[in-house]
Design an enzyme around this catalytic site. Structure first.
Site, mmCIF file in Angstrom:
data_model
loop_
_atom_site.group_PDB
_atom_site.id
_atom_site.type_symbol
_atom_site.label_atom_id
_atom_site.label_comp_id
_atom_site.label_asym_id
_atom_site.label_seq_id
_atom_site.Cartn_x
_atom_site.Cartn_y
_atom_site.Cartn_z
ATOM 1 N N GLY A 24 0.824 -1.193 0.000
ATOM 2 C CA GLY A 24 0.000 0.000 0.000
ATOM 3 C C GLY A 24 0.862 1.248 0.000
ATOM 4 N N ASP A 64 -1.171 -6.190 0.796
ATOM 5 C CA ASP A 64 -0.618 -7.501 1.132
ATOM 6 C C ASP A 64 -0.791 -7.821 2.612
ATOM 7 O OD1 ASP A 64 1.214 -5.537 1.889
ATOM 8 O OD2 ASP A 64 2.897 -6.390 0.776
ATOM 9 N N GLY A 89 9.251 -2.929 2.310
ATOM 10 C CA GLY A 89 8.647 -1.890 3.131
ATOM 11 C C GLY A 89 8.166 -2.516 4.432
ATOM 12 N N GLU A 110 -1.084 1.389 8.012
ATOM 13 C CA GLU A 110 0.121 2.029 7.466
ATOM 14 C C GLU A 110 1.128 2.203 8.614
ATOM 15 O OE1 GLU A 110 1.003 2.685 4.304
ATOM 16 O OE2 GLU A 110 -0.811 1.550 3.809
ATOM 17 N N CYS A 123 12.086 9.727 5.122
ATOM 18 C CA CYS A 123 11.410 8.532 4.614
ATOM 19 C C CYS A 123 10.814 8.849 3.244
ATOM 20 C CB CYS A 123 10.311 8.110 5.594
ATOM 21 S SG CYS A 123 9.399 6.622 5.107
ATOM 22 N N CYS A 125 7.899 8.594 2.369
ATOM 23 C CA CYS A 125 6.580 9.211 2.515
ATOM 24 C C CYS A 125 6.668 10.711 2.722
ATOM 25 C CB CYS A 125 5.824 8.558 3.675
ATOM 26 S SG CYS A 125 6.431 9.025 5.321
ATOM 27 N N CYS A 130 10.503 7.707 10.366
ATOM 28 C CA CYS A 130 9.449 6.692 10.390
ATOM 29 C C CYS A 130 10.024 5.335 10.783
ATOM 30 C CB CYS A 130 8.784 6.567 9.024
ATOM 31 S SG CYS A 130 7.792 7.987 8.544
ATOM 32 N N GLU A 132 9.576 2.563 9.322
ATOM 33 C CA GLU A 132 10.046 1.861 8.133
ATOM 34 C C GLU A 132 11.468 2.239 7.778
ATOM 35 O OE1 GLU A 132 7.432 1.087 4.614
ATOM 36 O OE2 GLU A 132 8.828 2.471 3.627
#
Length: 233
Positions: A24, A64, A89, A110, A123, A125, A130, A132
């Site tokens: 996503g 996913d 990710g 998310e 990041c 985004c 973040c 991630e």
């Protein structure tokens, strides 16, 4: 003696539809991906409808992590858990009270874009620090213990926020160092309470099995019908 012709067999469909699970963010109801991590060119492309037209079959599109969480929810009791998927990710699939929680705009889960370090690295985004970017940076330099600590700290936030019953881990990065990730995440989560942490059952097939359940589960009344593109109109 001539054999009588057999009665025609019922024409049961061999394929009910296609479940597509991808990173996503995306719009589950509209079947349209947004700025997918590492693949921003997917933003706004009508992927579900395009696949339905190309394949001639109903298509369901979801994240996913949501697909995996749906498949995992059908395996066990109606509890509440988070499935954390660390690969290219980082995302989460959330099951609350036995039901998959997508949010009104498919925005739930998310997980990788919660900020842990205000002045941290940039990041994809657009935010800094973040989960991630911190986690993947640790994996890239081979520091699995740090990656697990970061992931566990963020998982602890989920436990404190949602009061979930368990945390399940999956994805390629986790599979490569499963024991270390489970141990590190469990140590961090334990500070929030006695919540078990374990690898997701199903191993590398967790997402694929969940994608199939996007189509199959509603047929057998085990999940609400998902928005699908039907090539027949």
């Amino acid at each position: 003696m001539q054999r009588a012709p057999s009665a025609p067999s019922p024409r049961w469909p061999l394929v009910l539809g296609v479940g597509v699970a991808m990173p996503g963010p995306l719009d589950h109801a509209g079947g349209v991906p947004h700025r997918v991590t590492g693949h921003p060119h997917w933003d706004g492309y009508p992927l579900r409808d395009a696949l339905a037209e190309r394949l001639g079959l109903p298509v369901v599109l979801d994240k996913d992590t949501n697909a995996a969480a749906l498949g995992l929810a059908l395996r066990g009791p109606g509890d509440s858990f988070a499935y954390l998927h660390l690969g290219t990710g980082l995302g989460a699939g959330l099951v609350l009270g036995g039901a998959l929680h997508r949010g009104a705009r498919t925005g739930a889960g998310e997980f990788g874009h919660q900020v842990l370090q205000l002045d941290g690295p940039l990041c994809d985004c657009g935010e800094r620090g973040c989960v991630e970017v911190l986690c993947l940076a640790a994996v890239a330099r081979g520091d699995v213990a740090e990656a697990a600590r970061v992931l566990g700290t963020a998982a602890g936030n989920l436990v404190g926020l949602l009061d979930i019953d368990r945390v399940l881990l999956g994805g390629r990065a986790v599979a490569a160092s499963e024991e270390a990730f489970v141990r590190g995440v469990a140590e961090a989560v334990a500070r929030r309470g006695p919540v078990p942490v374990a690898p997701a059952p199903g191993g590398p097939n967790t997402v694929a099995e969940g994608a199939a359940q996007l189509v199959l589960a509603p047929v057998f009344g085990r999940a609400p019908a998902a928005p699908a593109a039907d090539p027949a109109g």
